[in-house]
Design a protein around this motif. Structure first.
Motif, PDB file in Angstrom:
ATOM      1  N   TYR A 139      10.353  -3.969  10.953  1.00 26.76           N
ATOM      2  CA  TYR A 139       9.733  -2.650  10.910  1.00 26.76           C
ATOM      3  C   TYR A 139      10.344  -1.785   9.811  1.00 26.76           C
ATOM      4  N   ALA A 140      11.339  -2.320   9.124  1.00 21.72           N
ATOM      5  CA  ALA A 140      12.014  -1.570   8.067  1.00 21.72           C
ATOM      6  C   ALA A 140      11.796  -2.195   6.691  1.00 21.72           C
ATOM      7  N   GLY A 141      10.840  -3.112   6.585  1.00 19.30           N
ATOM      8  CA  GLY A 141      10.504  -3.697   5.291  1.00 19.30           C
ATOM      9  C   GLY A 141      11.373  -4.856   4.858  1.00 19.30           C
ATOM     10  N   LEU A 142      12.121  -5.469   5.792  1.00 21.95           N
ATOM     11  CA  LEU A 142      13.021  -6.562   5.428  1.00 21.95           C
ATOM     12  C   LEU A 142      12.515  -7.935   5.874  1.00 21.95           C
ATOM     13  N   LEU A 191      -0.224  -7.637   3.988  1.00 20.49           N
ATOM     14  CA  LEU A 191      -1.259  -6.955   3.213  1.00 20.49           C
ATOM     15  C   LEU A 191      -2.483  -6.702   4.088  1.00 20.49           C
ATOM     16  N   ARG A 192      -2.870  -7.712   4.839  1.00 22.25           N
ATOM     17  CA  ARG A 192      -4.000  -7.588   5.760  1.00 22.25           C
ATOM     18  C   ARG A 192      -3.768  -6.501   6.796  1.00 22.25           C
ATOM     19  N   ASP A 193      -2.507  -6.378   7.241  1.00 24.49           N
ATOM     20  CA  ASP A 193      -2.202  -5.478   8.353  1.00 24.49           C
ATOM     21  C   ASP A 193      -1.732  -4.089   7.934  1.00 24.49           C
ATOM     22  N   ILE A 194      -1.804  -3.762   6.642  1.00 22.45           N
ATOM     23  CA  ILE A 194      -1.329  -2.447   6.191  1.00 22.45           C
ATOM     24  C   ILE A 194      -1.934  -1.304   7.009  1.00 22.45           C
ATOM     25  N   PRO A 195      -3.259  -1.238   7.209  1.00 21.57           N
ATOM     26  CA  PRO A 195      -3.822  -0.088   7.942  1.00 21.57           C
ATOM     27  C   PRO A 195      -3.298   0.028   9.369  1.00 21.57           C
ATOM     28  N   LEU A 205       7.232  -4.079   4.224  1.00 18.84           N
ATOM     29  CA  LEU A 205       7.326  -3.948   2.772  1.00 18.84           C
ATOM     30  C   LEU A 205       5.949  -3.665   2.189  1.00 18.84           C
ATOM     31  N   ALA A 206       4.903  -4.246   2.761  1.00 16.31           N
ATOM     32  CA  ALA A 206       3.550  -4.012   2.280  1.00 16.31           C
ATOM     33  C   ALA A 206       3.148  -2.546   2.446  1.00 16.31           C
ATOM     34  N   VAL A 207       3.517  -1.963   3.574  1.00 15.88           N
ATOM     35  CA  VAL A 207       3.226  -0.547   3.796  1.00 15.88           C
ATOM     36  C   VAL A 207       3.958   0.297   2.763  1.00 15.88           C
ATOM     37  N   LEU A 209       5.062  -0.699  -0.287  1.00 11.73           N
ATOM     38  CA  LEU A 209       4.579  -0.944  -1.650  1.00 11.73           C
ATOM     39  C   LEU A 209       3.151  -0.454  -1.855  1.00 11.73           C
ATOM     40  N   GLY A 210       2.387  -0.406  -0.784  1.00  9.71           N
ATOM     41  CA  GLY A 210       0.986  -0.057  -0.911  1.00  9.71           C
ATOM     42  C   GLY A 210       0.149  -1.278  -1.254  1.00  9.71           C
ATOM     43  N   ASP A 211      -1.149  -1.125  -1.244  1.00  8.07           N
ATOM     44  CA  ASP A 211      -2.065  -2.238  -1.460  1.00  8.07           C
ATOM     45  C   ASP A 211      -1.852  -2.915  -2.820  1.00  8.07           C
ATOM     46  N   GLY A 212      -1.845  -2.127  -3.886  1.00  3.96           N
ATOM     47  CA  GLY A 212      -1.716  -2.704  -5.221  1.00  3.96           C
ATOM     48  C   GLY A 212      -0.396  -3.398  -5.443  1.00  3.96           C
ATOM     49  N   GLY A 213       0.694  -2.769  -5.034  1.00  2.93           N
ATOM     50  CA  GLY A 213       2.012  -3.363  -5.220  1.00  2.93           C
ATOM     51  C   GLY A 213       2.177  -4.645  -4.432  1.00  2.93           C
ATOM     52  N   THR A 214       1.603  -4.700  -3.241  1.00  2.00           N
ATOM     53  CA  THR A 214       1.703  -5.902  -2.410  1.00  2.00           C
ATOM     54  C   THR A 214       0.930  -7.055  -3.045  1.00  2.00           C
ATOM     55  N   ARG A 215      -0.215  -6.755  -3.609  1.00  4.43           N
ATOM     56  CA  ARG A 215      -0.989  -7.815  -4.281  1.00  4.43           C
ATOM     57  C   ARG A 215      -0.231  -8.355  -5.487  1.00  4.43           C
ATOM     58  N   ARG A 216       0.419  -7.499  -6.231  1.00  2.50           N
ATOM     59  CA  ARG A 216       1.199  -7.957  -7.387  1.00  2.50           C
ATOM     60  C   ARG A 216       2.391  -8.804  -6.933  1.00  2.50           C
TER      61      ARG A 216
END
Length: 291
Positions: A139-142, A191-195, A205-207, A209-216
């Motif tokens: 839950y902390a992006g790790l 990425l799928r579960d960001i919303p 980490l996806a949340v 980075l956001g959508d674009g950063g996660t795709r990269r």
């Protein structure tokens, strides 16, 4: 009561390549060192399978009781959907993690690599605290860091070490490659579960980075293994066979770059996992042949 089919789906069989691939790659690296052992490899594989099933049930339980899975897209969540009682799913998680611990102890005792007990304990703790406990690191992006370490570095290098008693730069290359692809599976999942994760307060980490950063990030992760393949091929030309796994990523990469979201990303998880398994089989076999 959940049906057998629901329990199987709840165990998330599509994640099993994340357990099989590192052991297969480790087998090839061990063979390259002239130290392959079929029974040690089998035990390592059983440990990895029990561990990933345990972490899947543990995540189902922990996310379910927090309400994170209430509106989640993707595979069936046993607790979140209400088809199984939380305590029953918790029991399944603990049974799988316990099995991984017992099998790991047998492997360590048989090979005399007692210090690996510490690594095993860390892996089991990592499986639980990914989404469990008061401050789950998932839950902390790790989560991505943990997958890279546990199902990349630890799984591959551990498989090699129990057989060879040493490591090599080839083994490290395989560990990094598998770790990147395994992490790519989780990145696609998150990425799928960001919303829904953002709404539930799960700061993956996806949340962050956001959508674009996660795709990269996904694109970088699935590219690195093939750079490593070329490097391995300089010393062991047969290892270039790993490049044959690249076409399996054409469709998932197109989905990622094309802005696919929600359910459209579910096949990306499957295809990335299969590409990882194919890379491990091809590279592992190539290294064994070279030896």
């Amino acid at each position: 009561m959940a049906t057998v089919a629901e329990w199987i789906e709840g165990a998330r069989p599509r994640t099993l390549p994340n357990a099989v691939a590192p052991v297969v790659a480790g087998m090839g690296a061990a063979a390259q060192l002239g130290a392959f052992s079929w029974w040690q490899s089998l035990l390592a594989l059983l440990v990895a399978l029990a561990l990933i099933i345990g972490v899947n049930f543990a995540n189902d339980y922990s996310d379910g009781i927090r309400g994170t899975d209430t509106h989640r897209v993707g595979p069936l969540r046993l607790v979140g959907s209400g088809v199984a009682q939380p305590k029953v799913v918790l029991g399944a998680a603990l049974a799988a993690l316990g099995t991984a611990g017992v099998l790991g102890l047998v492997l360590v005792a048989a090979t005399g690599t007692w210090w690996l007990l510490v690594l095993g304990a860390v892996c089991i703790a990592g499986a639980w605290f990914y989404t469990g406990g008061a401050r789950p690191y998932g839950y902390a992006g790790l989560g991505e860091v943990a997958v890279f370490v546990f199902f990349g570095l630890a799984a591959v290098l551990g498989t090699v070490y129990v057989q060879a008693g040493t490591l090599s730069w080839v083994a490290l290359g395989c560990a990094v490659a598998v770790g990147c692809l395994s992490t790519g599976v989780l990145v696609a999942n998150n990425l799928r579960d960001i919303p829904t994760d953002r709404e539930a307060g799960k700061r993956t980490l996806a949340v962050k980075l956001g959508d674009g950063g996660t795709r990269r990030l996904y694109l970088v992760l699935v590219t690195v293994p093939f750079v490593i393949t070329v490097a391995l091929g300089i010393a062991h030309p047969t290892a270039l066979a790993g490049l044959l796994a690249a076409p399996l990523l054409f469709v998932p990469v197109r989905t990622i770059t094309g802005g696919g979201a929600g359910r459209a990303l579910i096949p990306v998880l499957r295809d990335t996992g299969m590409a990882m398994l194919a890379w491990a089989v091809l590279t592992g076999a190539a290294l064994a042949i070279a030896a």
